[in-house]
Design a protein around this motif. Sequence first.
Motif, PDB file in Angstrom:
ATOM      1  N   PHE B 409      58.994  15.717  29.495  1.00  0.00           N
ATOM      2  CA  PHE B 409      58.575  15.472  30.871  1.00  0.00           C
ATOM      3  C   PHE B 409      57.097  15.114  30.917  1.00  0.00           C
ATOM      4  O   PHE B 409      56.693  14.123  31.535  1.00  0.00           O
ATOM      5  CB  PHE B 409      58.845  16.722  31.708  1.00  0.00           C
ATOM      6  CG  PHE B 409      58.249  16.689  33.087  1.00  0.00           C
ATOM      7  CD1 PHE B 409      58.880  16.013  34.099  1.00  0.00           C
ATOM      8  CD2 PHE B 409      57.058  17.337  33.361  1.00  0.00           C
ATOM      9  CE1 PHE B 409      58.336  15.973  35.369  1.00  0.00           C
ATOM     10  CE2 PHE B 409      56.509  17.304  34.624  1.00  0.00           C
ATOM     11  CZ  PHE B 409      57.153  16.619  35.632  1.00  0.00           C
ATOM     12  N   TRP B 413      55.348  11.601  31.763  1.00  0.00           N
ATOM     13  CA  TRP B 413      54.466  11.614  32.926  1.00  0.00           C
ATOM     14  C   TRP B 413      53.161  10.910  32.603  1.00  0.00           C
ATOM     15  O   TRP B 413      52.663  10.097  33.365  1.00  0.00           O
ATOM     16  CB  TRP B 413      54.218  13.058  33.371  1.00  0.00           C
ATOM     17  CG  TRP B 413      53.307  13.164  34.547  1.00  0.00           C
ATOM     18  CD1 TRP B 413      51.947  13.189  34.529  1.00  0.00           C
ATOM     19  CD2 TRP B 413      53.696  13.245  35.917  1.00  0.00           C
ATOM     20  NE1 TRP B 413      51.460  13.286  35.807  1.00  0.00           N
ATOM     21  CE2 TRP B 413      52.517  13.322  36.674  1.00  0.00           C
ATOM     22  CE3 TRP B 413      54.928  13.267  36.571  1.00  0.00           C
ATOM     23  CZ2 TRP B 413      52.515  13.415  38.065  1.00  0.00           C
ATOM     24  CZ3 TRP B 413      54.924  13.361  37.958  1.00  0.00           C
ATOM     25  CH2 TRP B 413      53.743  13.430  38.685  1.00  0.00           C
TER      26      TRP B 413
ATOM     27  N   PHE D  67      46.631  15.269  33.559  1.00  0.00           N
ATOM     28  CA  PHE D  67      47.449  16.274  34.227  1.00  0.00           C
ATOM     29  C   PHE D  67      46.704  17.019  35.326  1.00  0.00           C
ATOM     30  O   PHE D  67      47.288  17.825  36.026  1.00  0.00           O
ATOM     31  CB  PHE D  67      48.018  17.265  33.208  1.00  0.00           C
ATOM     32  CG  PHE D  67      48.768  16.588  32.099  1.00  0.00           C
ATOM     33  CD1 PHE D  67      50.046  16.112  32.318  1.00  0.00           C
ATOM     34  CD2 PHE D  67      48.191  16.396  30.869  1.00  0.00           C
ATOM     35  CE1 PHE D  67      50.735  15.460  31.322  1.00  0.00           C
ATOM     36  CE2 PHE D  67      48.878  15.743  29.855  1.00  0.00           C
ATOM     37  CZ  PHE D  67      50.144  15.277  30.088  1.00  0.00           C
ATOM     38  N   PHE D  70      46.185  22.492  37.614  1.00  0.00           N
ATOM     39  CA  PHE D  70      47.383  23.137  38.156  1.00  0.00           C
ATOM     40  C   PHE D  70      46.906  24.119  39.226  1.00  0.00           C
ATOM     41  O   PHE D  70      46.218  25.087  38.920  1.00  0.00           O
ATOM     42  CB  PHE D  70      48.136  23.894  37.073  1.00  0.00           C
ATOM     43  CG  PHE D  70      48.899  23.002  36.116  1.00  0.00           C
ATOM     44  CD1 PHE D  70      48.852  21.621  36.231  1.00  0.00           C
ATOM     45  CD2 PHE D  70      49.670  23.549  35.106  1.00  0.00           C
ATOM     46  CE1 PHE D  70      49.546  20.799  35.358  1.00  0.00           C
ATOM     47  CE2 PHE D  70      50.372  22.739  34.233  1.00  0.00           C
ATOM     48  CZ  PHE D  70      50.313  21.376  34.340  1.00  0.00           C
ATOM     49  N   LEU D 129      50.483  17.875  43.113  1.00  0.00           N
ATOM     50  CA  LEU D 129      51.642  16.987  43.169  1.00  0.00           C
ATOM     51  C   LEU D 129      52.426  16.998  41.868  1.00  0.00           C
ATOM     52  O   LEU D 129      53.651  16.926  41.861  1.00  0.00           O
ATOM     53  CB  LEU D 129      51.179  15.563  43.472  1.00  0.00           C
ATOM     54  CG  LEU D 129      50.843  15.286  44.930  1.00  0.00           C
ATOM     55  CD1 LEU D 129      50.039  14.021  45.045  1.00  0.00           C
ATOM     56  CD2 LEU D 129      52.122  15.167  45.730  1.00  0.00           C
ATOM     57  N   LEU D 130      51.692  17.092  40.758  1.00  0.00           N
ATOM     58  CA  LEU D 130      52.380  17.119  39.469  1.00  0.00           C
ATOM     59  C   LEU D 130      53.279  18.343  39.380  1.00  0.00           C
ATOM     60  O   LEU D 130      54.448  18.266  39.010  1.00  0.00           O
ATOM     61  CB  LEU D 130      51.349  17.124  38.336  1.00  0.00           C
ATOM     62  CG  LEU D 130      51.844  17.443  36.932  1.00  0.00           C
ATOM     63  CD1 LEU D 130      52.954  16.515  36.509  1.00  0.00           C
ATOM     64  CD2 LEU D 130      50.728  17.345  35.934  1.00  0.00           C
ATOM     65  N   PHE D 133      56.334  18.074  41.564  1.00  0.00           N
ATOM     66  CA  PHE D 133      57.410  17.324  40.930  1.00  0.00           C
ATOM     67  C   PHE D 133      58.033  18.131  39.799  1.00  0.00           C
ATOM     68  O   PHE D 133      59.246  18.122  39.609  1.00  0.00           O
ATOM     69  CB  PHE D 133      56.865  15.996  40.403  1.00  0.00           C
ATOM     70  CG  PHE D 133      57.925  15.087  39.883  1.00  0.00           C
ATOM     71  CD1 PHE D 133      58.842  14.521  40.743  1.00  0.00           C
ATOM     72  CD2 PHE D 133      58.028  14.798  38.538  1.00  0.00           C
ATOM     73  CE1 PHE D 133      59.839  13.681  40.282  1.00  0.00           C
ATOM     74  CE2 PHE D 133      59.016  13.956  38.068  1.00  0.00           C
ATOM     75  CZ  PHE D 133      59.915  13.406  38.937  1.00  0.00           C
ATOM     76  N   PHE D 134      57.202  18.832  39.076  1.00  0.00           N
ATOM     77  CA  PHE D 134      57.675  19.672  37.967  1.00  0.00           C
ATOM     78  C   PHE D 134      58.718  20.671  38.474  1.00  0.00           C
ATOM     79  O   PHE D 134      59.847  20.748  37.974  1.00  0.00           O
ATOM     80  CB  PHE D 134      56.443  20.383  37.395  1.00  0.00           C
ATOM     81  CG  PHE D 134      56.701  21.320  36.256  1.00  0.00           C
ATOM     82  CD1 PHE D 134      56.646  20.877  34.954  1.00  0.00           C
ATOM     83  CD2 PHE D 134      56.964  22.656  36.491  1.00  0.00           C
ATOM     84  CE1 PHE D 134      56.858  21.740  33.905  1.00  0.00           C
ATOM     85  CE2 PHE D 134      57.180  23.529  35.443  1.00  0.00           C
ATOM     86  CZ  PHE D 134      57.117  23.064  34.153  1.00  0.00           C
ATOM     87  N   LEU D 175      58.298  10.778  42.311  1.00  0.00           N
ATOM     88  CA  LEU D 175      57.485  10.464  41.137  1.00  0.00           C
ATOM     89  C   LEU D 175      56.561   9.294  41.429  1.00  0.00           C
ATOM     90  O   LEU D 175      55.344   9.358  41.212  1.00  0.00           O
ATOM     91  CB  LEU D 175      58.411  10.130  39.964  1.00  0.00           C
ATOM     92  CG  LEU D 175      57.744   9.588  38.717  1.00  0.00           C
ATOM     93  CD1 LEU D 175      57.125  10.718  37.945  1.00  0.00           C
ATOM     94  CD2 LEU D 175      58.731   8.848  37.840  1.00  0.00           C
ATOM     95  N   ALA D 178      53.876  10.226  43.958  1.00  0.00           N
ATOM     96  CA  ALA D 178      52.848  11.092  43.388  1.00  0.00           C
ATOM     97  C   ALA D 178      51.931  10.289  42.479  1.00  0.00           C
ATOM     98  O   ALA D 178      50.701  10.459  42.496  1.00  0.00           O
ATOM     99  CB  ALA D 178      53.503  12.236  42.622  1.00  0.00           C
ATOM    100  N   LEU D 179      52.516   9.396  41.681  1.00  0.00           N
ATOM    101  CA  LEU D 179      51.698   8.612  40.754  1.00  0.00           C
ATOM    102  C   LEU D 179      50.795   7.642  41.511  1.00  0.00           C
ATOM    103  O   LEU D 179      49.640   7.429  41.133  1.00  0.00           O
ATOM    104  CB  LEU D 179      52.595   7.853  39.786  1.00  0.00           C
ATOM    105  CG  LEU D 179      53.327   8.728  38.780  1.00  0.00           C
ATOM    106  CD1 LEU D 179      54.293   7.916  37.960  1.00  0.00           C
ATOM    107  CD2 LEU D 179      52.334   9.415  37.861  1.00  0.00           C
ATOM    108  N   TYR D 182      47.914   9.596  42.765  1.00  0.00           N
ATOM    109  CA  TYR D 182      46.966   9.913  41.703  1.00  0.00           C
ATOM    110  C   TYR D 182      46.175   8.673  41.307  1.00  0.00           C
ATOM    111  O   TYR D 182      44.957   8.730  41.097  1.00  0.00           O
ATOM    112  CB  TYR D 182      47.693  10.477  40.494  1.00  0.00           C
ATOM    113  CG  TYR D 182      46.767  10.825  39.361  1.00  0.00           C
ATOM    114  CD1 TYR D 182      45.887  11.887  39.470  1.00  0.00           C
ATOM    115  CD2 TYR D 182      46.758  10.083  38.188  1.00  0.00           C
ATOM    116  CE1 TYR D 182      45.026  12.207  38.449  1.00  0.00           C
ATOM    117  CE2 TYR D 182      45.894  10.386  37.159  1.00  0.00           C
ATOM    118  CZ  TYR D 182      45.029  11.449  37.288  1.00  0.00           C
ATOM    119  OH  TYR D 182      44.168  11.760  36.271  1.00  0.00           O
ATOM    120  N   TYR D 188      45.598  15.194  41.953  1.00  0.00           N
ATOM    121  CA  TYR D 188      46.940  15.571  42.368  1.00  0.00           C
ATOM    122  C   TYR D 188      46.920  16.531  43.549  1.00  0.00           C
ATOM    123  O   TYR D 188      47.937  17.069  43.928  1.00  0.00           O
ATOM    124  CB  TYR D 188      47.689  16.247  41.220  1.00  0.00           C
ATOM    125  CG  TYR D 188      47.987  15.343  40.057  1.00  0.00           C
ATOM    126  CD1 TYR D 188      48.868  14.276  40.201  1.00  0.00           C
ATOM    127  CD2 TYR D 188      47.429  15.573  38.823  1.00  0.00           C
ATOM    128  CE1 TYR D 188      49.151  13.457  39.138  1.00  0.00           C
ATOM    129  CE2 TYR D 188      47.716  14.752  37.741  1.00  0.00           C
ATOM    130  CZ  TYR D 188      48.573  13.697  37.914  1.00  0.00           C
ATOM    131  OH  TYR D 188      48.867  12.882  36.857  1.00  0.00           O
TER     132      TYR D 188
END
Lengths: 103, 507, 193, 582
Positions: B409, B413, D67, D70, D129-130, D133-134, D175, D178-179, D182, D188
């Motif tokens: 994933f 990504w 990434f 978080f 956002l990542l 989606f996760f 996806l 979100a991309l 970004y 994110y």
Amino acid sequence: MSLSPLAIVLLAVTLLLGVGFYGLLVARNLIKLIVVLQILAKAAMLAFVAAGYGQEHMGLAQSMVAMVIVADTVVAVIALALAVQVRRHYGTLDVRKLTTLRG
Amino acid sequence: MALWTSSLHPFLWLIVIPVLASPVVYLAGRLAGAALARWLALIALIVTCAPCVLAAQELAANGAATFTLGLVQLQFDGLSLLLAGLALGLGTSVTLFSNAYMRGETGEEKYYAALLAMIGVMVGLGCANDLFNLWVWFEAMAVSSYMLVAFYRDQPASLEAGVKYLVQSAAGSVLVLLGIAAVFGATGQLSLASIADSVRQAGATQATSAGLLAAGALMTVGFGVKAALVPLHTWLPDAHSQAPSGISAMLSGVVIEAGLIALLRAVSALLGEGDAVARFGQLLLLFAALNMMLGNLLALKQTQVKRMLAFSSLSHMGYMLLGFGVAAYTGQSAAAQGGMFHMLSHGLMKGLAFLAAGALLYTLYVAKGAHGPLMVNDLNGAARRYPLAALALGVAVLGLAGLPPLVGFMSKWQIFVGGFQAGDTLVALLVIFAALNSVLSLAYYAPLVNAMYRREPSHAVRLGAAMPPTMIVPLVVMSILVIALGVWPTLIAWLTEPAGQALLAGW
Amino acid sequence: MVELLLILVIAAVACAIQAIRAERLLNSALWLAGASAFIAMIFYSMGAREVAIIELSVGAGLVTVLFVFAISVAGDESIEGRPAVPRALAVMLAGLCVIGLIWLLRDLTAPTPTAASASALTNALWHERALDVLAQVALIFTGVIGLLGLLAEPRSAHAAETHTTPVEGSQQKIAARATTESPLELQKEAARP
Amino acid sequence: MAAPFITLTIGLPWLGALAVWIAGDQHPKAQHALAVLFAVAGGLSGLALLTTTGAEVAIRLPVGGAFGDFTFVADGLGVFLAVIATVIGSLAVIFSVEYMKGEAQLGRYYAFVLLFIGAMAGLALTGSLLLLFFFWEVTALTSYALISFHNDDPKAVAGGIKALLMTQLGGVGLLAGALLIYAHLGSYDISAFLAGADALPPDLRALIAFGFLAAAAAKSAQAPFHTWLPDAMEAPTPVSALIHAATMVNAGVYLLARFFPAFESVPGWSTAVVIIGMVTALLAAVMALVADDLKRVLAYSTVSQLGYMVFAIGCGSVLAGQFHLFSHAVFKALLFLGAGAVIHAIGTRDMHQMGGLGKHMPLVRGVFVIGAGALAGIPILNGFWSKELILETGLAHGPLWGYIGMLIGAGLTALYTARMVWLVFYGEPRSHHHAHDARPAMAIPLVLLAVGTLTTWLLFGPFGALLAEAVPGLHEESTLDFVTKVVSDPATLLALGVVAIGLLAWQQRSRLSPIAAGLRALEQAAKQGFGFEAINRFVARMTRSAATVLQRTQTGELNWNAAGIAGALLIVLIILAGGGTR
């Protein structure tokens, strides 16, 4: 345009390549395919000699050709060993019969 | 002979130890029995991990290291480290796994010898900084893998796979040689760095640039055979499904990636700047689309587990190409790094998938002397008898499908992020196409997982043999890695970041 | 020099074509040897003296011996029938590739050295390109291992198995599984492509 | 402040999943106990979050690279969904103790339920956002695993894969959105996007908005993606049906509510949301009317009610949508658990084989009727208040046709609810079965939920306050004001009239049979899923036939393989030599 030696050899390279490709596409006998691979390899060697000639670096070119000859012989030996085994287990060298794996 | 006494950088040991261990293992196996060969191979690889760590530290501290002998230079940069780490890590797992899997096979010691040599020359391939030298390593890798693919030489299907692999590889290799000759003829150079310099500075003449163009095409196709670009891929499903499972893992997890690295290294030296790089990027993107589509659609039709995994390798090659293609097309560093990350994560996941499938194949058939293909139906209820192997296979394929919290994933990504950052509509559409492909891939991975968790075990499972612990250990370790990296992706950034930079440095 | 080269090139290509056209494998191998010999002569006339000799001895000599040996083991089988790829398509594909390459390489003939410069192979091989040689040693070694692996006779009692026809082989495979599987699954097994 | 509780709310269920799995299938008692322990602890921790809400980032873990950070935020909207997920989840787990007794592979079951609960909480609480989606994908994965839990049942396997594929397909929209965000904002962070959305180019914002809408529609089983939810009812028990129908589908509504402020001004977006909501509400209600499988009726009814929530958001009222979500979660959980008790007792899901069960199962009948009343919109039950709020919002802010459509939907809801209750609990028994009333492990959650159905509407005031900090432009009012407003509004009478007509229609069904005959065609269409099912099958078939065609190109003939090499060389030569420029 007058033909220089280099042009002639380059022509030979491409012609050998074409002949080799043609052989890869139509040869059905596995051993003949190995012959075709040898022809293709000769085209490559000739290309190195031509390049060395054009760049006046023949020593370097020669060393590479020597490598190619050796490596190619090794490949041919393994290929022939495979062919012998194929003949033993399939009873034929016809690559059109070697189609159990497809799709 | 001053050349020989120059101090040896740690990275050289990465090549030297496995290659030198190879004959030792062979002789030990011949003289003292295969058991010695088995363990000696494992020890050699574990020993090699020490210089690998050293080399990685040195790389982080001092940047790329070089070693020159005569006119030929080896360079250890991020890309080399990535390939070396992948080859060594997966190679160690495979060696441990093969311990039980290959036990008692005729020619076991040759198997280990060839495997070791393959790992060594693959590291060499990653370090090669000279076009012709690159080819020699590349050819050595190919030669060492021919026998491994056709290892079950009593089985017709295995021989068939070997024949196809050999003929196509050899044809590709000739194209590479022609490409190298064209470069040599056009520039008179062989070292990648000086080729790149002369391409940039000389203000290349018409003749030179045409020659380089031809060389680029020849090398793309030639290395592309090994990297399994569609439509050059036709050997891959056969070879990957027929080889012993450990070798399938190596082929899918490292060898095709090595082909791709060779392709990128060689061609990017020829491109110079600007337009040509973008065009090369377009080409990679085209192959990316083809690979993803064909790989996924054909995997959908497969009923043999290993063949399905082989086709899925094609689609994953497509994801990597997407990352590198975007990087070339738009100069995105995120995409290049994502491509590297996916290369790593694919090696990990696909290696795990093949090893887990191989472990099941072993317990269901091989251990009893039968050599059948492992069908999806054979896996019915496997989870009840082989919970760890089934879990590992499940983790691997769901990770390949790109489901979190697995590493697939995160690596996808990162590629997608790069694609979108490029700000190009076509690229964005291709990224969405890739995402849809990921969804499609679930349509063949999910039934596989379902089958394993059925309550009614198949006959094969009911009568299966016990799973030896040497197989379980690599499965567990790799599964944990797949999950850990999926939760915290930057744990591996020290490996992917320099690799991405090394790639971009060429453009 | 140009005329001589032209003749050699034509001869080499003609030999190559004949090697592909030949009906019998033995002839094919001999035509290949011929092509190899002419190519060795091209090497010589271009100034690559040492590899010309290597090519003559290895390419035309050793490899031919290997082929003859393999043919004598595997049998000189004549295969009837049409090739998989239609000849016309094959000619077209190969031809287009050749044309494309010639078109790209057409200008590359410009630098024309006045004299063929022979330079020492040994220096290049053993000093400048020593790393290649080392890698080559690994290659040769794996090649030997591969050859041994492919040709070695099985140590165990499977020896009887080696001379079976493919049909018997697959039946044996099924028989090996028969002990473990139900008849129903066996039928499916037999039906697998 | 909120950080430890966020960690616990997500972490406890996941830890529990690990614990149950480690405990092993040989110790079912320990597995039951562990699962209940961790689920309830997670639920309590979720409830504790209610006291510490705040819009600031509570946890930030810098990951770096592509990434980002978080982050986790405990604002009202998120905490609300997290509470729904963990509380209903823990009820489901408690219920499972009885329902799943003696099942094989309990470890897998509980592990996935707990993973799901944790992922749902994570989805609600994350600020990245990542990660959104996760967690979105993790819920898809776990729901697939739960639907396909009975892997020997081909229908269950097919249902699971279908749910997975369809939600993933929609997920591509999320996806891409979100991309895009970004790529343009370099972050994110959800709140950064909400704040900076107006600065984005309008067409880009539209792309993002519709991408998110597709994802939400797929997850919430809205038209045209609604076909997966009924098939998901193959899940082993009403418990996991509950997971899907009462919890996971809320994620889509949550997504719309969360990003509503950013997309409000995108032209056409609100209208699209209204249309999707209305069409779904109506279609699903008709399908619920003709379904024979009790769980399917409930599933369709869920889809229909989700349509109401989506409609409310389209009309601009996040509060109405979320309030109905709240009521619905409670009464639908009640209905599912009640249905589960029924199915568990008699071993079939076909309503035509039930009937007259009320005599044997008085408790279940009692609570079920309460839940059904709420679903139908009978006054003072919680469903009544929230539905009225939606209808009034629709009348005030939405298009008139939307309001009329939703009114018809309300009538249909009453009709199918009456049909369902009648077929199950009343009339003559239509088959022989020895039903028994719910045992304590089942009864406790049932009674709790019934009490909730009667009372949760009283929480309207605090609920509005909870959301107010997360949703800009939301005006809170006290419960009393709200009640007075609804009661005094003439529209309420209209809605009640429609509901009464619906109930009456069932009462007088024998007299209406000529009309029913006329509607046969509609019924047929409804049973076929209004053609959406056919579209799914068509796409699947096209994919497969494309694969078959491609498969023929893989001849396995070496010569053709070589032709591939020659062909590729040719193509590459052409592209490189003549190819286009940047």
